[in-house]
Design a protein around this motif. Structure first.
Motif, PDB file in Angstrom:
ATOM      1  N   ASP A 185     -11.410  -4.904   8.399  1.00  0.00           N
ATOM      2  CA  ASP A 185     -11.341  -6.086   7.553  1.00  0.00           C
ATOM      3  C   ASP A 185     -10.587  -7.216   8.248  1.00  0.00           C
ATOM      4  N   ILE A 186      -9.544  -6.859   8.974  1.00  0.00           N
ATOM      5  CA  ILE A 186      -8.735  -7.816   9.721  1.00  0.00           C
ATOM      6  C   ILE A 186      -8.546  -7.274  11.128  1.00  0.00           C
ATOM      7  N   VAL A 187      -8.755  -8.125  12.149  1.00  0.00           N
ATOM      8  CA  VAL A 187      -8.593  -7.710  13.545  1.00  0.00           C
ATOM      9  C   VAL A 187      -7.523  -8.567  14.201  1.00  0.00           C
ATOM     10  N   PHE A 188      -6.549  -7.911  14.810  1.00  0.00           N
ATOM     11  CA  PHE A 188      -5.558  -8.586  15.646  1.00  0.00           C
ATOM     12  C   PHE A 188      -5.883  -8.229  17.090  1.00  0.00           C
ATOM     13  N   TRP A 229      -4.566   0.461   2.129  1.00  0.00           N
ATOM     14  CA  TRP A 229      -4.725  -0.069   3.491  1.00  0.00           C
ATOM     15  C   TRP A 229      -4.476   1.014   4.532  1.00  0.00           C
ATOM     16  N   VAL A 230      -5.169   0.849   5.661  1.00  0.00           N
ATOM     17  CA  VAL A 230      -4.927   1.616   6.880  1.00  0.00           C
ATOM     18  C   VAL A 230      -4.615   0.626   7.995  1.00  0.00           C
ATOM     19  N   LEU A 234     -10.719   2.230   1.434  1.00  0.00           N
ATOM     20  CA  LEU A 234      -9.529   1.700   2.084  1.00  0.00           C
ATOM     21  C   LEU A 234      -9.889   0.457   2.890  1.00  0.00           C
ATOM     22  N   ARG A 235      -8.990  -0.489   2.928  1.00  0.00           N
ATOM     23  CA  ARG A 235      -9.162  -1.645   3.809  1.00  0.00           C
ATOM     24  C   ARG A 235      -8.474  -1.346   5.137  1.00  0.00           C
ATOM     25  N   VAL A 236      -8.976  -1.958   6.210  1.00  0.00           N
ATOM     26  CA  VAL A 236      -8.523  -1.631   7.555  1.00  0.00           C
ATOM     27  C   VAL A 236      -8.020  -2.876   8.266  1.00  0.00           C
ATOM     28  N   ALA A 237      -6.780  -2.806   8.747  1.00  0.00           N
ATOM     29  CA  ALA A 237      -6.246  -3.794   9.683  1.00  0.00           C
ATOM     30  C   ALA A 237      -6.204  -3.126  11.050  1.00  0.00           C
ATOM     31  N   SER A 259       0.833  -1.196   0.000  1.00  0.00           N
ATOM     32  CA  SER A 259       0.000   0.000   0.000  1.00  0.00           C
ATOM     33  C   SER A 259       0.870   1.249   0.000  1.00  0.00           C
ATOM     34  N   SER A 260       0.716   2.061  -1.012  1.00  0.00           N
ATOM     35  CA  SER A 260       1.502   3.299  -1.101  1.00  0.00           C
ATOM     36  C   SER A 260       0.601   4.438  -1.559  1.00  0.00           C
ATOM     37  N   PRO A 261       0.314   5.376  -0.644  1.00  0.00           N
ATOM     38  CA  PRO A 261       0.843   5.466   0.716  1.00  0.00           C
ATOM     39  C   PRO A 261       0.201   4.458   1.679  1.00  0.00           C
ATOM     40  N   LEU A 262       0.872   4.241   2.786  1.00  0.00           N
ATOM     41  CA  LEU A 262       0.343   3.456   3.889  1.00  0.00           C
ATOM     42  C   LEU A 262      -0.039   4.411   5.012  1.00  0.00           C
ATOM     43  N   THR A 263      -1.286   4.337   5.452  1.00  0.00           N
ATOM     44  CA  THR A 263      -1.758   5.211   6.523  1.00  0.00           C
ATOM     45  C   THR A 263      -1.776   4.451   7.842  1.00  0.00           C
TER      46      THR A 263
END
Length: 307
Positions: free
Chosen positions: A249-252, A206-207, A231-234, A153-157
């Protein structure tokens, strides 16, 4: 489930020597083990969240009362019990009652049994969080996959508001050594909206967001803006349940230390470092080139003291 910092200040005051039995319960890790692993439906997540937030009361409710409190049907409660690995609601309630009774009796009693003080008990709690994270890392595929996506992802937020800003700043600082365009967002409201929209317009995909207790309304709103922009969100957070997690979208999910007045973040910090490692592994040639260039610049301008 969140406790006021005033109450925590009284409960966690540092004393010398052995302490009296704890009065603050810490059932979160046990409930995470019960509820975080299955893929729950939205209705089942509401049941789980209610039990987490009202464990000492909810553990003694009948299936009818629990369904009424949560606003779901009785069959939904039965299906929830099965989804988290129990033969039925009575078996689940028995397990919840054992947690609740320990809570009401003063918690796990680790401080008294081990003769440790409050600071040692706080470390013990963080060791448990790290052990849970270690078990999660038994299957590292998700971390590897997300690290690859963040690298691309460029840029990456990187987003972290209020108390979560420190984790976001750490990740952004380190990731700038290996990624050409990292954008840090630590202010909410329209400032966050502008940054997220501009990131997407610039080609970002991505964020990576951090959300630690107490979870802020502005974090939830920012994640909704990010998703709305495409944007997709981790998300790195403390529980895989709730409104904030629903927007990712993804949870840690990693436990936080809550034995002292202010939370500690040993496990989220390791989680952030693991994602950084996955990013470096995703593009080793770029990583090596950027690190070598940075070392040359840092030597030229004397950024650091010599060891």
């Amino acid at each position: 489930m969140q406790q006021s910092q005033q109450a925590r200040a009284q409960a966690s005051a540092i004393t010398s020597g052995k302490t009296a039995p704890e009065t603050e319960a810490a059932p979160a890790s046990q409930l995470r083990a019960l509820f975080d692993r299955p893929r729950l439906s939205p209705g089942q997540r509401r049941i789980a969240q209610y039990l987490i937030e009202h464990i000492t009361e909810a553990a003694f409710l009948s299936i009818t009362d629990l369904a009424d409190r949560v606003g779901v049907s009785q069959p939904s409660v039965t299906r929830f019990a099965a989804a988290v690995g129990f033969s039925g609601y009575p078996a689940l309630r028995e397990r919840l009652q054992s947690i609740a009774l320990r809570t009401l009796a003063g918690g796990p009693g680790m401080t008294e049994e081990n003769g440790s003080n409050e600071l040692q008990a706080a470390v013990d709690a963080e060791l448990e969080n790290l052990e849970n994270l270690r078990r999660d890392f038994a299957d590292p595929d998700q971390v590897i996959d997300v690290g690859r996506e963040l690298s691309r992802s460029s840029p990456l937020t990187v987003l972290g508001l209020r108390i979560s800003a420190s984790l976001a700043e750490y990740f952004a600082y380190a990731s700038r050594r290996i990624h050409p365009d990292v954008r840090l967002v630590t202010r909410g409201g329209s400032v966050a909206y502008d940054a997220l929209l501009q990131s997407r317009e610039a080609g970002g995909t991505w964020v990576l967001a951090f959300s630690m207790p107490r979870h802020a309304h502005e974090t939830l709103t920012a994640l909704r803006v990010a998703r709305g922009a495409g944007l997709r969100v981790a998300l790195v957070t403390d529980l895989a349940l709730g409104e904030v997690a629903d927007e990712a979208d993804i949870v840690f999910a990693t436990g936080t230390g809550s034995r002292l007045v202010f939370d500690s973040y040993a496990a989220p910090g390791v989680m952030a470092a693991a994602l950084l490692q996955a990013m470096t592994d995703a593009d080793p040639e770029r990583t090596q080139a950027r690190l070598e260039e940075y070392e040359q610049i840092s030597d030229q301008h004397h950024f650091f003291l010599r060891d």
